[in-house]
Design a protein around this motif. Structure first.
Motif, PDB file in Angstrom:
ATOM      1  N   GLY A  26       0.846  -1.199   0.000  1.00  0.00           N
ATOM      2  CA  GLY A  26       0.000   0.000   0.000  1.00  0.00           C
ATOM      3  C   GLY A  26       0.867   1.228   0.000  1.00  0.00           C
ATOM      4  N   GLN A  27       1.325   1.612   1.170  1.00  0.00           N
ATOM      5  CA  GLN A  27       2.248   2.733   1.269  1.00  0.00           C
ATOM      6  C   GLN A  27       3.588   2.399   0.635  1.00  0.00           C
ATOM      7  OE1 GLN A  27       2.303   5.031   4.987  1.00  0.00           O
ATOM      8  NE2 GLN A  27       1.039   3.412   5.825  1.00  0.00           N
ATOM      9  N   HIS A  28       3.957   1.120   0.734  1.00  0.00           N
ATOM     10  CA  HIS A  28       5.217   0.652   0.160  1.00  0.00           C
ATOM     11  C   HIS A  28       4.954  -0.460  -0.844  1.00  0.00           C
ATOM     12  CE1 HIS A  28       7.652   2.944   3.025  1.00  0.00           C
ATOM     13  NE2 HIS A  28       6.833   2.547   3.961  1.00  0.00           N
ATOM     14  N   THR A  29       5.837  -0.576  -1.807  1.00  0.00           N
ATOM     15  CA  THR A  29       5.730  -1.629  -2.808  1.00  0.00           C
ATOM     16  C   THR A  29       6.166  -2.961  -2.207  1.00  0.00           C
ATOM     17  OG1 THR A  29       8.006  -1.341  -3.578  1.00  0.00           O
ATOM     18  CG2 THR A  29       6.307   0.043  -4.604  1.00  0.00           C
ATOM     19  N   LYS A  30       5.877  -4.028  -2.928  1.00  0.00           N
ATOM     20  CA  LYS A  30       6.285  -5.365  -2.494  1.00  0.00           C
ATOM     21  C   LYS A  30       7.794  -5.422  -2.327  1.00  0.00           C
ATOM     22  CE  LYS A  30       5.985 -10.259  -3.751  1.00  0.00           C
ATOM     23  NZ  LYS A  30       5.379 -11.242  -4.693  1.00  0.00           N
ATOM     24  N   LYS A  31       8.532  -4.841  -3.255  1.00  0.00           N
ATOM     25  CA  LYS A  31       9.987  -4.859  -3.186  1.00  0.00           C
ATOM     26  C   LYS A  31      10.486  -4.118  -1.954  1.00  0.00           C
ATOM     27  CE  LYS A  31      14.164  -3.858  -5.856  1.00  0.00           C
ATOM     28  NZ  LYS A  31      14.706  -3.359  -7.152  1.00  0.00           N
ATOM     29  N   GLU A  32       9.894  -2.968  -1.671  1.00  0.00           N
ATOM     30  CA  GLU A  32      10.307  -2.202  -0.490  1.00  0.00           C
ATOM     31  C   GLU A  32      10.042  -2.989   0.786  1.00  0.00           C
ATOM     32  OE1 GLU A  32       9.716   2.438  -1.936  1.00  0.00           O
ATOM     33  OE2 GLU A  32       7.977   1.289  -1.257  1.00  0.00           O
ATOM     34  N   LEU A  33       8.870  -3.610   0.868  1.00  0.00           N
ATOM     35  CA  LEU A  33       8.532  -4.405   2.052  1.00  0.00           C
ATOM     36  C   LEU A  33       9.519  -5.550   2.250  1.00  0.00           C
ATOM     37  CD1 LEU A  33       4.649  -4.551   1.633  1.00  0.00           C
ATOM     38  CD2 LEU A  33       5.902  -3.231   3.350  1.00  0.00           C
ATOM     39  N   GLN A  34       9.932  -6.161   1.153  1.00  0.00           N
ATOM     40  CA  GLN A  34      10.900  -7.251   1.231  1.00  0.00           C
ATOM     41  C   GLN A  34      12.255  -6.738   1.706  1.00  0.00           C
ATOM     42  OE1 GLN A  34      10.523  -8.670  -2.818  1.00  0.00           O
ATOM     43  NE2 GLN A  34       9.098 -10.310  -2.222  1.00  0.00           N
ATOM     44  N   ILE A  35      12.637  -5.556   1.250  1.00  0.00           N
ATOM     45  CA  ILE A  35      13.897  -4.951   1.684  1.00  0.00           C
ATOM     46  C   ILE A  35      13.861  -4.659   3.184  1.00  0.00           C
ATOM     47  CG2 ILE A  35      15.322  -2.853   1.522  1.00  0.00           C
ATOM     48  CD1 ILE A  35      14.618  -2.776  -1.467  1.00  0.00           C
ATOM     49  N   PHE A  36      12.700  -4.249   3.675  1.00  0.00           N
ATOM     50  CA  PHE A  36      12.560  -3.974   5.114  1.00  0.00           C
ATOM     51  C   PHE A  36      12.684  -5.249   5.953  1.00  0.00           C
ATOM     52  CE2 PHE A  36       9.518  -0.307   3.848  1.00  0.00           C
ATOM     53  CZ  PHE A  36      10.606   0.492   3.523  1.00  0.00           C
ATOM     54  N   GLY A  37      12.461  -6.406   5.306  1.00  0.00           N
ATOM     55  CA  GLY A  37      12.651  -7.664   6.029  1.00  0.00           C
ATOM     56  C   GLY A  37      11.403  -8.480   6.284  1.00  0.00           C
ATOM     57  N   THR A  38      10.355  -8.305   5.498  1.00  0.00           N
ATOM     58  CA  THR A  38       9.146  -9.100   5.690  1.00  0.00           C
ATOM     59  C   THR A  38       9.364 -10.523   5.173  1.00  0.00           C
ATOM     60  OG1 THR A  38       8.266  -8.357   3.551  1.00  0.00           O
ATOM     61  CG2 THR A  38       7.640  -7.085   5.488  1.00  0.00           C
ATOM     62  N   VAL A  39       8.633 -11.472   5.769  1.00  0.00           N
ATOM     63  CA  VAL A  39       8.750 -12.871   5.342  1.00  0.00           C
ATOM     64  C   VAL A  39       7.716 -13.206   4.275  1.00  0.00           C
ATOM     65  CG1 VAL A  39       9.709 -13.607   7.541  1.00  0.00           C
ATOM     66  CG2 VAL A  39       7.222 -13.681   7.201  1.00  0.00           C
ATOM     67  N   ALA A  40       6.714 -12.345   4.112  1.00  0.00           N
ATOM     68  CA  ALA A  40       5.671 -12.524   3.093  1.00  0.00           C
ATOM     69  C   ALA A  40       4.990 -11.182   2.893  1.00  0.00           C
ATOM     70  CB  ALA A  40       4.651 -13.569   3.526  1.00  0.00           C
ATOM     71  N   THR A  41       4.307 -11.039   1.766  1.00  0.00           N
ATOM     72  CA  THR A  41       3.565  -9.804   1.510  1.00  0.00           C
ATOM     73  C   THR A  41       2.168 -10.149   1.009  1.00  0.00           C
ATOM     74  OG1 THR A  41       4.407  -9.662  -0.763  1.00  0.00           O
ATOM     75  CG2 THR A  41       5.632  -8.454   0.933  1.00  0.00           C
TER      76      THR A  41
END
Length: 210
Positions: free
Chosen positions: A178-193
């Motif tokens: 939403g606020q961040h793209t899938k790629k950004e969320l992955q860079i932040f360290g999420t395990v899934a989106t």
């Protein structure tokens, strides 16, 4: 906010209104998202190099919260399928905690609007902790109340500040696009989106308790 209550736009507008007469520029909301109001306003003034005394800070916090609350009450922005998803997790026997940087007043508004109050074992607002996200305090406090070790906890977050706070306590984070793209969320360290709240129900991590 941003996950169960789609209020990001309202909060950003409230910041703009509260700070309209101040010699500062409101930051991109992605930099403020997940932060408690006092921390966010302090960050805005710090970026402008302006010293903000405690009395003025509290005045601006009250102004921003009042503006946001008025807009939220007119049309509470509960996320689609919010009640259905939370009720299903509850049915599966998954302990649930609500950990929000929002004021207690706005958390109560969400609970009333969504009809989800009885599904949560733990409910914490930004008023209940000393340190705001990205500090880990609200996440650590929530899981301690649940009695669950961090490695067995999943946090659903859409903000960088929230993701960093949860990861600091050793939790796994599922990012909401939403606020961040899938790629950004992955860079932040999420395990899934996920892109929609009901996508959570399909994740393998939550299938064993059906």
């Amino acid at each position: 906010d941003g996950v169960l209550f789609l209020s990001s736009g309202i909060h950003y507008q409230a910041y703009c209104e509260a700070l309209a007469a101040e010699p500062v520029e409101v930051l991109d909301y992605r930099e403020l998202s997940g932060m408690r109001t006092d921390s966010a306003i302090q960050k805005i003034f710090n970026k402008s190099g302006i010293v903000l005394n405690p009395e003025k800070l509290q005045e601006l916090v009250s102004r921003k919260r009042r503006s946001a609350s008025e807009m939220l009450r007119k049309q509470p922005p509960v996320a689609p399928d919010c009640n259905k998803v939370i009720a299903e997790f509850y049915r599966r026997g998954i302990p649930l905690a609500l950990a929000s940087s929002s004021s207690s007043q706005n958390v109560q508004l969400f609970l009333e609007s969504s009809g989800t109050r009885n599904y949560f074992s733990v409910i914490l607002s930004g008023d209940d902790v000393k340190n705001a996200k990205p500090d880990q305090e609200i996440f650590r406090t929530s899981r301690n109340c649940l009695g669950i070790k961090p490695e067995f906890c999943f946090v659903v977050e859409d903000s960088e500040n929230g993701i960093l706070g949860a990861k600091a306590d050793g939790m796994k984070v599922i990012g909401v696009i939403g606020q961040h793209t899938k790629k950004e969320l992955q860079i932040f360290g999420t395990v899934a989106t996920i892109s929609r709240l009901d996508d959570l129900l399909q994740l393998s991590e939550f299938q064993s308790n059906i």
